[in-house]
Write a protein that holds these residues in place. Structure first.
Motif, short mmCIF file in Angstrom:
data_model
loop_
_atom_site.label_atom_id
_atom_site.label_comp_id
_atom_site.label_asym_id
_atom_site.label_seq_id
_atom_site.Cartn_x
_atom_site.Cartn_y
_atom_site.Cartn_z
N TYR A 49 4.89 -7.94 49.73
CA TYR A 49 5.23 -8.78 48.58
C TYR A 49 5.55 -7.93 47.36
N PHE A 50 4.67 -6.99 47.04
CA PHE A 50 4.86 -6.21 45.82
C PHE A 50 5.87 -5.07 46.00
N SER A 55 9.14 -1.89 39.94
CA SER A 55 7.88 -1.42 39.35
C SER A 55 7.65 -2.02 37.96
N ASP A 56 8.71 -2.49 37.31
CA ASP A 56 8.58 -3.09 35.98
C ASP A 56 8.82 -4.60 36.02
N ALA A 57 8.59 -5.20 37.18
CA ALA A 57 8.86 -6.63 37.36
C ALA A 57 7.97 -7.50 36.47
N VAL A 58 8.47 -8.70 36.20
CA VAL A 58 7.74 -9.71 35.43
C VAL A 58 7.69 -10.98 36.27
N PHE A 59 6.52 -11.63 36.30
CA PHE A 59 6.37 -12.91 36.98
C PHE A 59 5.86 -13.91 35.95
N VAL A 133 13.09 -7.90 43.38
CA VAL A 133 12.86 -8.91 42.35
C VAL A 133 12.40 -8.19 41.08
N ALA A 134 13.13 -8.40 39.99
CA ALA A 134 12.79 -7.78 38.71
C ALA A 134 12.16 -8.77 37.74
N HIS A 135 12.50 -10.04 37.89
CA HIS A 135 12.00 -11.06 36.98
C HIS A 135 12.02 -12.39 37.74
#
Length: 168
Positions: A49-50, A55-59, A133-135
């Protein structure tokens, strides 16, 4: 039509086909990334998942206080994954858009979840040849005719949070 004109038209058709195929191939890769990402949560596969996030993703979660940077989100999520039960989202509709450089894509999706219908939207970046996935923004879809009831249910908590946020 002469031979030269036929060759130009043939070449143009080949180029158009190549561009369209490349676009479809990128969308297929993005769909796979998003489906794998959701599946990893559904099977509580923390590492996968991660790894599918930058590394700088936002959820951004459904709660107004949920604006998670990746590392914070990992810490928050770990206990759920460790119990073998994270969340289970299945896309039932998805729209994907790719920028001209083919290194950034954005999307929106309608999801079947344990919270019923939700909407996800986000941005993917290509890193080392892989889409990540970044955001991501998750929201609960609320039918328009139920909005007044929902507002009534959440007014007290929202007012308190707005007061707190505005004073900070």
């Amino acid at each position: 039509m002469n031979y030269s004109q036929m060759m130009k038209i043939s070449l143009l058709l080949v180029l158009v086909s190549t561009v369209l195929f490349a676009q479809d191939d990128k969308k297929t890769q993005i769909i796979k990334t998003l489906d794998d990402w959701h599946a990893a949560a559904g099977t509580a596969d923390f590492d996968t998942y991660f790894e599918l996030m930058t590394s700088d993703a936002v959820f951004i979660g459904t709660d107004a206080t949920e604006n998670w940077q990746r590392d914070e989100f990992m810490s928050f999520s770990k206990p759920y994954f460790d119990k073998g039960k994270a969340w289970n989202f299945t896309a039932v509709e998805r729209n994907i858009y790719i920028d001209d450089t083919a290194d950034i894509a954005w999307f929106d999706e309608l999801l079947d979840t344990q919270m019923k219908i939700c909407r996800g939207s986000g941005v993917l970046k290509k890193e080392d040849g892989e889409w990540k996935v970044a955001h991501y923004v998750l929201s609960i879809a609320v039918p328009n005719d139920l909005v007044d009831k929902l507002v009534e249910l959440k007014t007290e908590k929202d007012d308190a949070l707005l007061k707190e946020v505005k004073t900070n």
